[in-house]
Motif scaffolding. Sequence first.
Motif, PDB file in Angstrom:
ATOM      1  N   UNK A  87     -10.006  -0.802 -14.461  1.00 49.46           N
ATOM      2  CA  UNK A  87      -9.101  -1.778 -13.776  1.00 49.46           C
ATOM      3  C   UNK A  87      -8.698  -1.120 -12.387  1.00 49.46           C
ATOM      4  N   UNK A  88      -8.278  -2.165 -11.402  1.00 47.71           N
ATOM      5  CA  UNK A  88      -7.906  -1.703 -10.271  1.00 47.71           C
ATOM      6  C   UNK A  88      -7.349  -3.079  -9.584  1.00 47.71           C
ATOM      7  N   UNK A  89      -5.991  -2.701  -8.925  1.00 47.61           N
ATOM      8  CA  UNK A  89      -5.447  -3.758  -8.148  1.00 47.61           C
ATOM      9  C   UNK A  89      -5.264  -3.282  -6.840  1.00 47.61           C
ATOM     10  N   UNK A  90      -5.421  -4.031  -5.630  1.00 41.31           N
ATOM     11  CA  UNK A  90      -4.949  -3.748  -4.347  1.00 41.31           C
ATOM     12  C   UNK A  90      -3.569  -4.095  -3.970  1.00 41.31           C
ATOM     13  N   UNK A  91      -3.142  -3.722  -2.969  1.00 39.90           N
ATOM     14  CA  UNK A  91      -1.812  -3.852  -2.488  1.00 39.90           C
ATOM     15  C   UNK A  91      -1.708  -5.430  -2.188  1.00 39.90           C
ATOM     16  N   UNK A  98      -4.835  -8.534  -5.402  1.00 45.79           N
ATOM     17  CA  UNK A  98      -6.131  -8.959  -6.081  1.00 45.79           C
ATOM     18  C   UNK A  98      -6.523  -7.822  -7.083  1.00 45.79           C
ATOM     19  N   UNK A 124      -9.118  -2.054  -4.923  1.00 45.90           N
ATOM     20  CA  UNK A 124      -8.875  -0.457  -5.118  1.00 45.90           C
ATOM     21  C   UNK A 124      -7.455  -0.130  -5.157  1.00 45.90           C
ATOM     22  N   UNK A 125      -6.961   0.606  -6.180  1.00 48.09           N
ATOM     23  CA  UNK A 125      -5.677   0.772  -6.317  1.00 48.09           C
ATOM     24  C   UNK A 125      -5.356   1.970  -5.404  1.00 48.09           C
ATOM     25  N   UNK A 128      -9.005   4.410  -7.317  1.00 41.85           N
ATOM     26  CA  UNK A 128      -9.894   3.969  -8.184  1.00 41.85           C
ATOM     27  C   UNK A 128     -10.434   2.443  -7.793  1.00 41.85           C
ATOM     28  N   UNK A 129     -11.603   2.218  -7.448  1.00 43.20           N
ATOM     29  CA  UNK A 129     -11.956   0.907  -7.242  1.00 43.20           C
ATOM     30  C   UNK A 129     -13.047   0.428  -7.921  1.00 43.20           C
TER      31      UNK A 129
END
Lengths: 105, 105
Positions: free
Chosen positions: A45-49, A52, B47-48, B52-53
Amino acid sequence: MDRTGQIAVIFVSQRTDADAAGYAAAAEAMDRLAAAQPGYRGVDAARGTNGLGITVSWWADEAAAIAWREHPAHAAIRAEGRARWYDRCEIAVAAVTRSYEWERP
Amino acid sequence: MDRTGQIAVIFVSQRTDADAAGYAAAAEAMDRLAAAQPGYRGVDAARGTNGLGITVSWWADEAAAIAWREHPAHAAIRAEGRARWYDRCEIAVAAVTRSYEWERP
């Protein structure tokens, strides 16, 4: 890990700005519950700023992926997600035909 | 969008701390180049802050996904990725059997 033959459930979602604490608690609870299901093979799992996020959960077979979809606690949390946490989401279920991995030596 | 029948290429990667500017430029160039390939059906990426992306690129069929893998510019950039940008990565290629989407009304 060779994931050939596994089922990937790809969940792409756009978070609202609402209820960060409630969302984090629910996400952690769902991760724990998923990991306890038969046929669970991991999650990335990844969530961007920008809010999304992508979560891929991996399952031994279709039956395991469907059982997780139908789990009562999972179904209940989806209603919360639509009510508060997500502006939109997309799910794709896919059968892995090949996989590769690399790690820095 | 109904993605049933499409091919999902799931790329999970852990970034190094190195070369943020070079990485960003290469990622943008690859996004543009991928979007120009036959059979391209979109990309989702997140990408967090932990580096990790996950990138999922979507393709009309296996032939399109393989053609993108074999594209000379794409192959060249993978060597850069292993040399500088990634600590590890995992790729799974998967055939979508069903998909759903939801958007806040």
